[in-house]
Design a protein around this motif. Structure first.
Motif, PDB file in Angstrom:
ATOM      1  N   VAL A 126       0.860  -1.189   0.000  1.00 53.10           N
ATOM      2  CA  VAL A 126       0.000   0.000   0.000  1.00 53.10           C
ATOM      3  C   VAL A 126       0.888   1.228   0.000  1.00 53.10           C
ATOM      4  O   VAL A 126       1.796   1.354   0.831  1.00 53.10           O
ATOM      5  CB  VAL A 126      -0.933   0.010   1.221  1.00 53.10           C
ATOM      6  N   ILE A 127       0.663   2.125  -0.952  1.00 56.62           N
ATOM      7  CA  ILE A 127       1.405   3.381  -1.060  1.00 56.62           C
ATOM      8  C   ILE A 127       0.451   4.526  -0.771  1.00 56.62           C
ATOM      9  O   ILE A 127      -0.600   4.641  -1.416  1.00 56.62           O
ATOM     10  CB  ILE A 127       2.020   3.558  -2.463  1.00 56.62           C
ATOM     11  N   ASN A 128       0.810   5.356   0.194  1.00 53.83           N
ATOM     12  CA  ASN A 128       0.002   6.539   0.490  1.00 53.83           C
ATOM     13  C   ASN A 128       0.589   7.735  -0.243  1.00 53.83           C
ATOM     14  O   ASN A 128       1.776   8.033  -0.119  1.00 53.83           O
ATOM     15  CB  ASN A 128      -0.011   6.790   2.002  1.00 53.83           C
ATOM     16  N   ALA A 129      -0.230   8.425  -1.058  1.00 54.53           N
ATOM     17  CA  ALA A 129       0.249   9.541  -1.869  1.00 54.53           C
ATOM     18  C   ALA A 129      -0.891  10.528  -2.093  1.00 54.53           C
ATOM     19  O   ALA A 129      -2.066  10.152  -2.016  1.00 54.53           O
ATOM     20  CB  ALA A 129       0.780   9.037  -3.210  1.00 54.53           C
ATOM     21  N   PRO A 130      -0.561  11.797  -2.393  1.00 52.13           N
ATOM     22  CA  PRO A 130      -1.615  12.787  -2.642  1.00 52.13           C
ATOM     23  C   PRO A 130      -2.475  12.448  -3.843  1.00 52.13           C
ATOM     24  O   PRO A 130      -3.652  12.820  -3.897  1.00 52.13           O
ATOM     25  CB  PRO A 130      -0.825  14.088  -2.874  1.00 52.13           C
ATOM     26  N   SER A 131      -1.873  11.765  -4.842  1.00 59.35           N
ATOM     27  CA  SER A 131      -2.624  11.415  -6.039  1.00 59.35           C
ATOM     28  C   SER A 131      -2.085  10.134  -6.632  1.00 59.35           C
ATOM     29  O   SER A 131      -0.974   9.696  -6.304  1.00 59.35           O
ATOM     30  CB  SER A 131      -2.531  12.536  -7.083  1.00 59.35           C
ATOM     31  N   LEU A 132      -2.882   9.539  -7.521  1.00 58.74           N
ATOM     32  CA  LEU A 132      -2.466   8.310  -8.189  1.00 58.74           C
ATOM     33  C   LEU A 132      -1.219   8.548  -9.019  1.00 58.74           C
ATOM     34  O   LEU A 132      -0.298   7.713  -9.034  1.00 58.74           O
ATOM     35  CB  LEU A 132      -3.606   7.792  -9.072  1.00 58.74           C
ATOM     36  N   GLU A 133      -1.134   9.674  -9.722  1.00 59.66           N
ATOM     37  CA  GLU A 133      -0.005   9.966 -10.592  1.00 59.66           C
ATOM     38  C   GLU A 133       1.291  10.071  -9.792  1.00 59.66           C
ATOM     39  O   GLU A 133       2.323   9.493 -10.153  1.00 59.66           O
ATOM     40  CB  GLU A 133      -0.242  11.265 -11.383  1.00 59.66           C
ATOM     41  N   ILE A 134       1.250  10.810  -8.670  1.00 66.43           N
ATOM     42  CA  ILE A 134       2.460  10.979  -7.850  1.00 66.43           C
ATOM     43  C   ILE A 134       2.865   9.652  -7.211  1.00 66.43           C
ATOM     44  O   ILE A 134       4.038   9.263  -7.224  1.00 66.43           O
ATOM     45  CB  ILE A 134       2.221  12.055  -6.770  1.00 66.43           C
ATOM     46  N   GLY A 135       1.898   8.938  -6.651  1.00 67.58           N
ATOM     47  CA  GLY A 135       2.201   7.672  -5.995  1.00 67.58           C
ATOM     48  C   GLY A 135       2.781   6.642  -6.944  1.00 67.58           C
ATOM     49  O   GLY A 135       3.778   5.979  -6.632  1.00 67.58           O
ATOM     50  N   SER A 136       2.183   6.492  -8.129  1.00 63.24           N
ATOM     51  CA  SER A 136       2.668   5.490  -9.087  1.00 63.24           C
ATOM     52  C   SER A 136       4.036   5.872  -9.627  1.00 63.24           C
ATOM     53  O   SER A 136       4.905   5.010  -9.811  1.00 63.24           O
ATOM     54  CB  SER A 136       1.671   5.326 -10.231  1.00 63.24           C
ATOM     55  N   SER A 137       4.280   7.167  -9.861  1.00 60.70           N
ATOM     56  CA  SER A 137       5.579   7.600 -10.376  1.00 60.70           C
ATOM     57  C   SER A 137       6.691   7.308  -9.382  1.00 60.70           C
ATOM     58  O   SER A 137       7.752   6.771  -9.746  1.00 60.70           O
ATOM     59  CB  SER A 137       5.536   9.096 -10.693  1.00 60.70           C
ATOM     60  N   LEU A 138       6.465   7.636  -8.111  1.00 55.15           N
ATOM     61  CA  LEU A 138       7.472   7.359  -7.086  1.00 55.15           C
ATOM     62  C   LEU A 138       7.707   5.866  -6.922  1.00 55.15           C
ATOM     63  O   LEU A 138       8.841   5.408  -6.762  1.00 55.15           O
ATOM     64  CB  LEU A 138       7.042   7.977  -5.756  1.00 55.15           C
ATOM     65  N   LEU A 139       6.628   5.091  -6.942  1.00 59.94           N
ATOM     66  CA  LEU A 139       6.746   3.644  -6.764  1.00 59.94           C
ATOM     67  C   LEU A 139       7.551   3.019  -7.898  1.00 59.94           C
ATOM     68  O   LEU A 139       8.457   2.221  -7.662  1.00 59.94           O
ATOM     69  CB  LEU A 139       5.357   3.011  -6.694  1.00 59.94           C
ATOM     70  N   LEU A 140       7.223   3.385  -9.136  1.00 54.57           N
ATOM     71  CA  LEU A 140       7.876   2.760 -10.284  1.00 54.57           C
ATOM     72  C   LEU A 140       9.356   3.106 -10.346  1.00 54.57           C
ATOM     73  O   LEU A 140      10.158   2.327 -10.872  1.00 54.57           O
ATOM     74  CB  LEU A 140       7.185   3.182 -11.578  1.00 54.57           C
ATOM     75  N   GLN A 141       9.737   4.243  -9.818  1.00 49.34           N
ATOM     76  CA  GLN A 141      11.148   4.622  -9.848  1.00 49.34           C
ATOM     77  C   GLN A 141      11.952   4.015  -8.700  1.00 49.34           C
ATOM     78  O   GLN A 141      13.176   3.935  -8.785  1.00 49.34           O
ATOM     79  CB  GLN A 141      11.278   6.148  -9.792  1.00 49.34           C
ATOM     80  N   SER A 142      11.283   3.580  -7.640  1.00 49.38           N
ATOM     81  CA  SER A 142      12.013   3.129  -6.448  1.00 49.38           C
ATOM     82  C   SER A 142      11.781   1.668  -6.087  1.00 49.38           C
ATOM     83  O   SER A 142      12.487   1.128  -5.226  1.00 49.38           O
ATOM     84  CB  SER A 142      11.608   3.983  -5.241  1.00 49.38           C
ATOM     85  N   PHE A 143      10.843   0.989  -6.739  1.00 45.75           N
ATOM     86  CA  PHE A 143      10.485  -0.362  -6.323  1.00 45.75           C
ATOM     87  C   PHE A 143      11.618  -1.334  -6.618  1.00 45.75           C
ATOM     88  O   PHE A 143      12.258  -1.280  -7.674  1.00 45.75           O
ATOM     89  CB  PHE A 143       9.221  -0.826  -7.049  1.00 45.75           C
ATOM     90  N   GLY A 144      11.844  -2.252  -5.684  1.00 46.78           N
ATOM     91  CA  GLY A 144      12.824  -3.320  -5.882  1.00 46.78           C
ATOM     92  C   GLY A 144      14.023  -3.159  -4.977  1.00 46.78           C
ATOM     93  O   GLY A 144      14.194  -2.152  -4.286  1.00 46.78           O
ATOM     94  N   ILE A 145      14.871  -4.179  -4.989  1.00 46.59           N
ATOM     95  CA  ILE A 145      16.102  -4.155  -4.206  1.00 46.59           C
ATOM     96  C   ILE A 145      17.202  -4.793  -5.031  1.00 46.59           C
ATOM     97  O   ILE A 145      17.077  -5.925  -5.514  1.00 46.59           O
ATOM     98  CB  ILE A 145      15.933  -4.889  -2.862  1.00 46.59           C
ATOM     99  N   GLY A 146      18.280  -4.042  -5.227  1.00 46.22           N
ATOM    100  CA  GLY A 146      19.401  -4.554  -6.011  1.00 46.22           C
ATOM    101  C   GLY A 146      18.954  -4.985  -7.395  1.00 46.22           C
ATOM    102  O   GLY A 146      18.245  -4.260  -8.096  1.00 46.22           O
ATOM    103  N   PRO A 147      19.347  -6.203  -7.800  1.00 40.22           N
ATOM    104  CA  PRO A 147      18.984  -6.676  -9.146  1.00 40.22           C
ATOM    105  C   PRO A 147      17.546  -7.167  -9.264  1.00 40.22           C
ATOM    106  O   PRO A 147      17.084  -7.444 -10.365  1.00 40.22           O
ATOM    107  CB  PRO A 147      19.960  -7.836  -9.376  1.00 40.22           C
ATOM    108  N   LEU A 148      16.850  -7.302  -8.127  1.00 41.41           N
ATOM    109  CA  LEU A 148      15.485  -7.817  -8.168  1.00 41.41           C
ATOM    110  C   LEU A 148      14.508  -6.648  -8.255  1.00 41.41           C
ATOM    111  O   LEU A 148      14.189  -6.006  -7.252  1.00 41.41           O
ATOM    112  CB  LEU A 148      15.195  -8.657  -6.926  1.00 41.41           C
ATOM    113  N   LYS A 149      14.066  -6.357  -9.464  1.00 42.36           N
ATOM    114  CA  LYS A 149      13.149  -5.250  -9.715  1.00 42.36           C
ATOM    115  C   LYS A 149      11.983  -5.739 -10.563  1.00 42.36           C
ATOM    116  O   LYS A 149      12.105  -6.723 -11.294  1.00 42.36           O
ATOM    117  CB  LYS A 149      13.866  -4.108 -10.433  1.00 42.36           C
ATOM    118  N   ALA A 150      10.876  -5.037 -10.455  1.00 40.86           N
ATOM    119  CA  ALA A 150       9.716  -5.374 -11.288  1.00 40.86           C
ATOM    120  C   ALA A 150       9.986  -4.968 -12.730  1.00 40.86           C
ATOM    121  O   ALA A 150      10.724  -4.013 -12.995  1.00 40.86           O
ATOM    122  CB  ALA A 150       8.470  -4.675 -10.762  1.00 40.86           C
ATOM    123  N   ASN A 151       9.417  -5.714 -13.670  1.00 41.08           N
ATOM    124  CA  ASN A 151       9.584  -5.374 -15.087  1.00 41.08           C
ATOM    125  C   ASN A 151       8.265  -5.274 -15.834  1.00 41.08           C
ATOM    126  O   ASN A 151       8.241  -4.864 -16.994  1.00 41.08           O
ATOM    127  CB  ASN A 151      10.492  -6.397 -15.787  1.00 41.08           C
TER     128      ASN A 151
END
Length: 847
Positions: free
Chosen positions: A528-553
């Motif tokens: 669950v991501i808390n954000a002011p809007s869908l656009e801001i929340g999804s943008s931050l999530l997509l740029q930061s999600f994952g750890i090391g080499p294990l990232k969503a594609n």
């Protein structure tokens, strides 16, 4: 009446200390029948040399296991249950439950064995028949049952008497051995006797002697300070008993001739100063071993019942008195012991029982290694003299000993343990305690992630790592199920909800995701991501999600809820804009249009009647659709379904287009039927795929609008089609990549070019050195010749050489510059080996 343990002095005043609770039951079990009736036989047949080696190997297992026991026992508060408690709290409910059950049975059967031994000794002493031996054994069980029924305090008093008798017997033996001592006999008994049994047969005879050093662990629930008493008492018992066995073996070898030792099991009587004390010692040894098992078995059962591992055993959790004496367990253990006496020939059961003890020691060692390997911050044992590889070695030695003693009994014991383990794994509910498995898996994740980061990416390694976006509970189950089909056990799914409400509602939103995931039966992680809007929340999530080499594609989401809302155009435009943003960030997109009626219709279809249609256009998006459709056929739901790949005709030649498509499917190893259609218009799609179970369509974004292959909005096509997955790839998807391709291939080419540049630079440098040497030779020659004509010729020759030198220096400089450039390019590639696939070709061209 069951009395729960408390910290009050009233409760703990009856608890046992190190000497009474650990040392006494352990050493009395070790100094048993083997010492009094079989050690002399071992020296006589195997010789003192082999006997000492047997003792060394057997005690290696004891010492290694004692070290592991001390480490794990000082890392947590040990409660009742002994081996079962330690293993279940480390390796989990399944291992602990399986071992606890068989250890209870093994110790209960051991009571009968020891009492039969006692009965046979008494019957033999008074020349009675075999039937009398069994009656004597039953009388012994009755007496021991009374002591165990009264509790550990009464049994402890009895053990003190037994210890006194055994000490007197040993003193009598050692005094007599000193009187009979002869160095000539010692030398004669060093080697084994002619036609002696094999080493491992003799080892099997001796090994039961050292299987009692964990008897104190079984009393852990009756100890006032288990963390301190268990290591101290166990090491004291092992150390003193080792000295006793080594000294006794030496005295046997120096007191009687080999033939007499090998033929007379009661040789200790011949040596002892007072033989009657040896007979008393034999009685005490058998009864003390039986008493230790009578104390240990019910407490293992009580701990097992308290944990509710087997619901049928729950009544045995009840104890009596302030010491919580497990009288119901005592009753059951006594009944099993009586049944054991009536079985007759017990050789096979005896060897299997020994295997259960060895398995418990092996698992104790492995549990310590397992706990230490997890590198958990909570693993802080007070006992520091251990090493995880010593524990692993202890587990290995236990396994080898099992195989060496009797591989058939070992196989039977392991099979029984494994069967109970599998039963518990399938039937047991959630564990009522935390064990070491999660810490171990977390450490494995860490190590594997670090290892992956050191290895180069390759198209053959690609697998779907999915972010499934959902804000609608009514359609979330469909999205989760579809995601599980796409990743087919080869990837991971994270269910995402962007919360535009108060952060205080985040916890309830997470609980909602957990509930939906559990209800769907799909394996996924909630986020669950808390954000002011869908656009801001999804943008931050997509740029930061994952750890090391294990990232969503890959992003998976449902299509818009409705096709008829009055604000549909505005909603669709915003939807397309968000998709465009995700695409630019390098995520593949899968948009699922799953209407409830079509979903229900799919569920009712026969498995062999389901069909997946893929509308294929050559390129990354087409390759991604083929791969995802193929992965879906690995799931049970789509296992029998048909794959159909549809492609439009090229240049009006249906046969040539079909041949090319079939060859392409053959090359990428995907089993599917190839179909050539006239075009990809909405009418053609409807004509060919209206009866499909699922359709994969290329997704196209045009001015933030989702359009079909003919450039028209999909809002008119989707309502008349069954389930549809719209797909567009942002990454390079190579379904037929060779192992030499990818980043590894790029680096290999760059290294080859660097090596060539270095060789060229070295060659030009050698050329400069050669010309310099020629110039020096010309100057020397000019000094040696005095005629003007010769000097002129040499001067002209020198001028040409200097011109050649200038050219060679320029070539050398260019070669060195090129080499440095290639070296920098290779270093940059090594730094950027984790670059995404879209940049690979650029790097390859640059290299």
């Amino acid at each position: 009446m069951h009395t729960p343990p408390t910290n009050s002095s009233k409760t703990t005043q009856h608890k046992l200390g190190t000497f009474a609770g650990v040392f006494t039951p352990s050493i009395l079990t070790i100094l048993g029948l083997i010492l009094f009736l079989r050690l002399g036989y071992l020296v006589g047949t195997g010789g003192l040399q082999q006997t000492l080696l047997i003792i060394f190997i057997a005690y290696t297992i004891s010492i290694l296991t004692s070290i592991s026991l001390s480490a794990i026992a000082t890392n947590l508060k040990v409660r009742g249950g002994g081996d079962y408690y330690l293993i279940s709290r480390t390796l989990g409910l399944e291992f602990g439950g399986a071992l606890g059950l068989v250890l209870f049975m093994a110790q209960s059967v051991s009571i009968g064995f020891y009492c039969i031994g006692f009965g046979e000794v008494v019957a033999g002493l008074f020349a009675m028949n075999d039937g009398i031996a069994q009656i004597i054994a039953l009388v012994a069980i009755a007496g021991l049952f009374f002591l165990a029924w009264q509790g550990a305090d009464w049994s402890t008093r009895f053990q003190y008497v037994v210890m006194a008798v055994i000490c007197l017997a040993l003193i009598s033996f050692f005094m007599g051995a000193l009187l009979h001592w002869d160095f000539a006999l010692l030398r004669g008994n060093w080697q084994s006797a002619p036609q002696a049994p094999s080493f491992w047969v003799l080892f099997a005879v001796f090994f039961p002697a050292v299987t009692g050093f964990t008897q104190g662990v079984s009393m852990s629930g009756d100890l006032s300070d288990p963390g301190s008493s268990l290591p101290k008492g166990t090491f004291m018992a092992v150390g003193i008993s080792l000295i006793v066995y080594l000294t006794a073996a030496l005295f046997f070898a120096g007191s009687l001739p080999q033939q007499l030792l090998a033929s007379d099991y009661s040789a200790m009587n011949r040596i002892a100063w007072l033989p009657v004390l040896i007979i008393a010692g034999v009685f005490a040894a058998t009864l003390s071993s039986a008493m230790a098992s009578f104390l240990g078995a019910p407490r293992i059962l009580q701990s097992l019942a308290s944990d509710k591992v087997f619901p049928l055993l729950t009544p045995f959790a009840t104890g009596v008195g302030s010491s919580n004496n497990p009288q119901r367990g005592v009753l059951l253990a006594g009944a099993i012991a009586i049944f054991t006496i009536g079985l007759g020939d017990l050789n096979l059961i005896a060897s299997v029982v020994a295997m259960f003890f060895l398995i418990s020691y092996g698992l104790l060692n492995y549990a310590t290694y397992f706990e230490a390997s997890s590198a958990s911050p909570s693993f802080r044992p007070r006992f520091k003299w251990f090493h995880k590889y010593a524990s692993l070695a202890g587990a290995g030695v236990c396994l080898l000993a099992m195989l060496a003693i009797n591989w058939e009994s070992a196989a039977l014991a392991v099979t029984l343990i494994f069967a109970i383990y599998q039963y518990l794994q399938r039937t047991a509910k959630q564990s009522r305690w935390a064990d070491g498995r999660r810490s171990y898996h977390l450490q494995q994740v860490r190590e594997h992630l670090l290892q992956i980061s050191l290895e180069l990416e390759h198209p053959r390694d690609w697998r779907p790592q999915i972010l499934a976006f959902s804000s609608s509970r009514t359609r979330r189950e469909r999205l989760l199920k579809f995601s599980s089909w796409l990743e087919a056990g080869s990837g991971l799914t994270t269910l995402v909800h962007i919360l535009e409400k108060s952060p205080l509602q985040k916890k309830s939103a997470e609980n909602e995701l957990y509930e939906d995931i559990s209800a769907s039966g799909v394996q996924a992680f909630p986020l669950v991501i808390n954000a002011p809007s869908l656009e801001i929340g999804s943008s931050l999530l997509l740029q930061s999600f994952g750890i090391g080499p294990l990232k969503a594609n890959t992003i998976l989401l449902n299509y818009l809820d409705s096709y008829t809302q009055h604000f549909f155009t505005l909603q669709l435009k915003s939807f397309g804009k968000n998709l465009h943003s995700a695409l630019r960030l390098g995520y593949n997109l899968v948009v699922l249009d799953a209407k409830e009626p079509e979903w229900q219709k799919l569920a009712q279809q026969a498995p062999d009647q389901r069909r997946i249609d893929i509308w294929y256009i050559s390129g990354n998006s087409g390759s991604l659709m083929l791969l995802l459709a193929h992965l879906m056929t690995r799931s049970d739901f789509w296992l029998e379904s048909e794959l159909r790949v549809l492609s439009s005709v090229h240049s009006g030649d249906y046969k040539a287009t079909l041949a090319v498509l079939q060859q392409e499917l053959e090359d990428i190893r995907i089993d599917a039927d190839a179909v050539i259609v006239e075009d990809f218009s909405s009418a053609t799609i409807l004509k060919y795929s209206q009866d499909a179970s699922l359709i994969f369509l290329p997704l196209t974004l045009k001015a933030d609008q989702i359009v079909d292959c003919s450039g028209l909005s999909v809002d008119k096509l989707l309502p008349v089609l069954p389930l549809v997955a719209l797909v567009i790839a942002a990454q390079k998807i190579d379904l037929d990549a060779e192992p030499e391709q990818g980043i590894a291939g790029i680096l290999a080419k760059a290294e080859d070019k660097l090596n060539a540049a270095q060789a060229h630079a070295k060659q030009t440098e050698e050329e400069v050195q050669t010309i310099n040497q020629a110039i020096e030779d010309n100057l020397l020659e000019m000094r040696q010749h005095g005629s003007e004509e010769e000097r002129t010729k040499l001067y002209n020759k020198l001028g040409k050489s200097r011109q050649q030198l200038d050219q060679a220096i320029r070539r050398s400089t260019k070669a060195e510059a090129k080499m440095e450039s290639k070296k920098r390019q290779l270093e940059q590639l090594h730094k950027k080996y984790h670059i995404n696939e879209s940049a690979e070709q650029e790097n390859e061209d640059g290299a």
